[in-house]
Design a protein around this motif. Structure first.
Motif, short mmCIF file in Angstrom:
data_model
loop_
_atom_site.label_atom_id
_atom_site.label_comp_id
_atom_site.label_asym_id
_atom_site.label_seq_id
_atom_site.Cartn_x
_atom_site.Cartn_y
_atom_site.Cartn_z
N TYR A 182 0.83 -1.20 0.00
CA TYR A 182 0.00 0.00 0.00
C TYR A 182 0.87 1.25 0.00
CZ TYR A 182 1.01 0.56 4.98
OH TYR A 182 1.64 0.74 6.19
N THR A 223 0.57 5.61 1.00
CA THR A 223 -0.23 6.59 1.74
C THR A 223 -0.18 7.96 1.09
OG1 THR A 223 1.65 7.05 3.18
CG2 THR A 223 0.06 5.41 3.95
N TYR A 248 2.07 -4.40 3.85
CA TYR A 248 1.10 -4.47 4.93
C TYR A 248 1.58 -5.50 5.93
CZ TYR A 248 -3.54 -4.64 7.09
OH TYR A 248 -4.59 -4.58 7.97
N VAL A 270 -4.98 6.16 1.02
CA VAL A 270 -4.38 4.82 0.94
C VAL A 270 -4.83 4.14 -0.34
CG1 VAL A 270 -4.26 2.54 2.02
CG2 VAL A 270 -4.30 4.59 3.44
N ARG A 271 -3.86 3.59 -1.07
CA ARG A 271 -4.15 2.72 -2.22
C ARG A 271 -3.42 1.41 -1.95
NH1 ARG A 271 -3.73 5.34 -7.99
NH2 ARG A 271 -4.76 3.38 -8.43
N ALA A 272 -4.12 0.31 -2.13
CA ALA A 272 -3.54 -1.00 -1.83
C ALA A 272 -3.77 -1.95 -3.00
CB ALA A 272 -4.17 -1.57 -0.56
N ARG A 273 -2.83 -2.88 -3.13
CA ARG A 273 -2.93 -3.95 -4.15
C ARG A 273 -2.39 -5.24 -3.57
NH1 ARG A 273 -3.71 -2.92 -9.75
NH2 ARG A 273 -3.64 -0.73 -10.27
#
Length: 66
Positions: free
Chosen positions: A17, A19, A38, A52-55
Motif C-alpha cells: 500500500y 499513503t 502491509y 491509501v491505495r492498496a494492491r
C-alpha cells in the motif's frame, strides 16, 4: 486511526500500500519504491488523514492468468 484489510489465506499473496495516493504497483507489475508491505501482524496506524491505495501482489500468480 488503524487500517484493517483482509488478506487471502493461502499465503502466496502480500498486500502493498501507499499513503500518498500513488499506485503501489509500477507499470509492468513491479512494486513501487513508495509502496509499503502491509504487516502480517498488527495494523498500520496513521496519525493524520492519508489517501491509501492498496494492491495484492504475488510473485507466483498474476492477474489475467488462469
Amino acid at each position: 486511526m488503524a487500517l484493517s484489510l483482509n488478506r487471502p489465506t493461502n499465503g502466496l499473496w502480500m498486500i502493498y500500500y501507499t499513503t500518498n495516493g500513488t499506485d503501489p504497483r509500477l507499470p509492468g507489475g513491479g512494486i513501487s519504491p513508495d509502496a509499503m508491505l502491509y504487516p502480517s501482524n498488527g495494523l498500520p496506524v496513521f496519525d493524520r488523514n492519508v489517501a491509501v491505495r492498496a494492491r495484492l501482489y504475488s510473485s507466483v500468480a498474476r492477474s489475467g492468468t488462469p
